[in-house]
Design a protein around this motif. Structure first.
Motif, PDB file in Angstrom:
ATOM      1  N   LEU A  22       0.847  -1.319  -0.053  1.00 28.95           N
ATOM      2  CA  LEU A  22      -0.033  -0.117   0.124  1.00 28.95           C
ATOM      3  C   LEU A  22       0.782   1.395   0.010  1.00 28.95           C
ATOM      4  O   LEU A  22       0.328   2.355  -0.065  1.00 28.95           O
ATOM      5  N   THR A  25      -0.053   3.980  -2.473  1.00 29.88           N
ATOM      6  CA  THR A  25      -1.593   4.415  -2.616  1.00 29.88           C
ATOM      7  C   THR A  25      -1.865   5.777  -1.918  1.00 29.88           C
ATOM      8  O   THR A  25      -0.922   6.269  -0.840  1.00 29.88           O
ATOM      9  N   LYS A  29      -7.498   6.186  -0.773  1.00 28.02           N
ATOM     10  CA  LYS A  29      -7.688   4.560  -1.247  1.00 28.02           C
ATOM     11  C   LYS A  29      -7.267   3.683   0.068  1.00 28.02           C
ATOM     12  O   LYS A  29      -7.722   2.814   0.301  1.00 28.02           O
TER      13      LYS A  29
END
Length: 167
Positions: A22, A25, A29
């Motif tokens: 992640l 991101t 998100k």
């Protein structure tokens, strides 16, 4: 759940070789993924839903639930051609289907009253057939494997600073 989402579900939070999936991101998100992960349907199981549906006041809900569970044995979740040749896998899925079919019978449930709580009872599933030695062995293996996974995910969270200190 389709096979692609099922495959991604368990590995979504794995941080292998210090590469955070992640990392690239946005905050928006990340918030969306957190919301998706915390939805209540992820915590519901057949065992928790069966008593609610079976003892519901709605005949329509009760009948729909029973028919869907009964259909499962005739529509086993086989996703890959290789699984058709794996007799052990098909038998394991079929055993699950048979056990689930017994869960939709109201006679498989008993009401237990607790002595220290007046007017409160608990409805619990009691298997109509005793568990075989093979079944007990499988349960033990599953508990051990689950314990290993719990330790792994706790250690992962602890190393990333997200788990409380055991002291």
């Amino acid at each position: 759940m389709d096979i692609n989402r099922q495959a991604q579900k368990f590995g979504r939070r794995l941080n292998l070789m210090c590469i955070d999936p992640l990392q690239g991101t946005t905050d928006k998100k990340r918030e969306a993924l957190k919301y998706l992960d915390e939805r209540t349907h992820k915590t519901r199981t057949l065992q928790s839903m069966a008593p609610l549906a079976l003892f519901s006041a709605s005949d329509e809900l009760r009948d729909a639930f029973k028919s869907k569970i009964a259909e499962y044995e005739h529509h086993l979740p086989i996703y890959f051609n290789e699984e058709f040749g794996n007799v052990e896998h098909i038998e394991a899925v079929r055993r699950n289907a048979e056990e689930w079919a017994r869960m939709v019978e109201s006679t498989s449930y008993k009401i237990f009253s607790k002595p220290d709580t007046e007017g409160i009872s608990e409805i619990a599933y009691v298997p109509p057939q005793p568990i075989t030695e093979d079944g007990k062995k499988q349960q033990k293996e599953a508990r051990e494997k689950l314990s290993e996974y719990n330790v792994f995910f706790w250690a992962k969270a602890r190393l990333s600073g997200q788990a409380p200190n055991p002291d």
